[in-house]
Enzyme design. Sequence first.
Site, PDB file in Angstrom:
ATOM      1  N   ASP A 267       0.850  -1.188   0.000  1.00 48.40           N
ATOM      2  CA  ASP A 267       0.000   0.000   0.000  1.00 48.40           C
ATOM      3  C   ASP A 267       0.889   1.242   0.000  1.00 48.40           C
ATOM      4  O   ASP A 267       1.876   1.307   0.748  1.00 48.40           O
ATOM      5  CB  ASP A 267      -0.898  -0.007   1.247  1.00 48.40           C
ATOM      6  CG  ASP A 267      -1.972   1.068   1.183  1.00 48.40           C
ATOM      7  OD1 ASP A 267      -3.023   0.802   0.589  1.00 48.40           O
ATOM      8  OD2 ASP A 267      -1.741   2.171   1.714  1.00 48.40           O
ATOM      9  N   GLU A 309      -4.703   2.318  -4.388  1.00 46.81           N
ATOM     10  CA  GLU A 309      -3.260   2.445  -4.218  1.00 46.81           C
ATOM     11  C   GLU A 309      -2.632   1.157  -3.694  1.00 46.81           C
ATOM     12  O   GLU A 309      -1.503   1.161  -3.213  1.00 46.81           O
ATOM     13  CB  GLU A 309      -2.945   3.600  -3.258  1.00 46.81           C
ATOM     14  CG  GLU A 309      -3.356   3.364  -1.818  1.00 46.81           C
ATOM     15  CD  GLU A 309      -4.778   3.806  -1.518  1.00 46.81           C
ATOM     16  OE1 GLU A 309      -5.067   4.069  -0.338  1.00 46.81           O
ATOM     17  OE2 GLU A 309      -5.590   3.882  -2.463  1.00 46.81           O
TER      18      GLU A 309
END
Length: 408
Positions: A267, A309
């Site tokens: 992430d 993301e």
Amino acid sequence: MGAFDHIGFVLFSLAVLAAAALSVWFSDHLPIDTFLAFAHFFFFASIALSIWFGRLSLFYALIPIWVIVAALTNSFGLADRLEPKSIDLLRLAAWYIAPLNFAVFAWLEERSFFSFRSFTRALAVALELGIIALIAFGKYAPEALCALSTPLFSPPQALENVPQIALIFCAAAVLSLIAKICVERQNTLDVAMFFAFIGVIVSLFLCPNRAAQTVFFLALALIIATGFARFAYRLAYYDELTGLLGRRALFETLRKLSGRYAVAMIDIDHFKLFNDEYGHDTGDQALKMVAAKLALTRGGAKTYRYGGEEFAIVFNGKNKKEAAPYLEETRAMVEEARFIKRSPKRPKAKLKDYRKVRGKNGDGEHIVVTVSVGASDSENALTPLDVIKSADKALYRAKEQGRNRVVM
């Protein structure tokens, strides 16, 4: 992705055209009617796919060419209804229509089949079909086309039968299509359009008889249909922004794995704040930068965009301890890359979560982007979903421990 990312499809297209060229020498011994039936099948399948996916450039470029080729190959008995002189004139017309259509329609922005702009393009194609009908059945076409055959220079002997104006058009079309491939680097259909054009031109140049023209008609129809199949595959399995395989491909891969494997969930740290400060366009560029670095992960890793993301990396044949050094190497590589924001507008707010470094020679603001990584493996997991859940938990622990780290 670079312009040469489609190397497999390029090699396939070259092989198909080479096989068609070799087949010309013994085309009289081939089942031409069967080849012709397959060519029309692939062609109409491509038309259906072009409408389904809203990619009409090939559709518009090829419809007039298909009508001419259908006449040249006596499809549906068309050639039997025309004078031999009309057949020769249709072949001459194809020298002009093919490069014009491919060069123009390749660069036009795709529109809905029912939009006004699409309607105007359909009218242009209808005009071309009208010209083709005039050539086939009219009385004044020979005089008109004689003007187009006016020599401009002394050609090599091999090009004596090629209209010189059309030859210039063809060279311009080739350069135009190559430029389009380089600009639209992820578009398989541009590559298909290029090789389809080459197939059309080679068939006009090398194929004086129906059998040879049918072979090349089948070749270009097969290239186009395969291009659409590859295009559909990429839509289903690849992420358009980053060029990485997507979530569907990840779960397909995990279902096929057995034995030992590791999965890492990655992430981008504080990415929502990054978007808030710099905007979504800049955020997309940062995503692409991070994706490019993650794709370089060593150790036999395969990288996927999981969503937003978040990314996933799969190590087949390794446990999490064996994968850890490669993940740490990738984490450090992302941190050291430093995303460069080149916008002249400086952000109003300064976020403490991002380290900023002044660029050299005024080349923009360098932003240190970092990632958190959580990894797990199949050792104590019952299903691939269990491995992903375990890796997600490790990812949350990495965030809790301060981010920019790898946690098992």
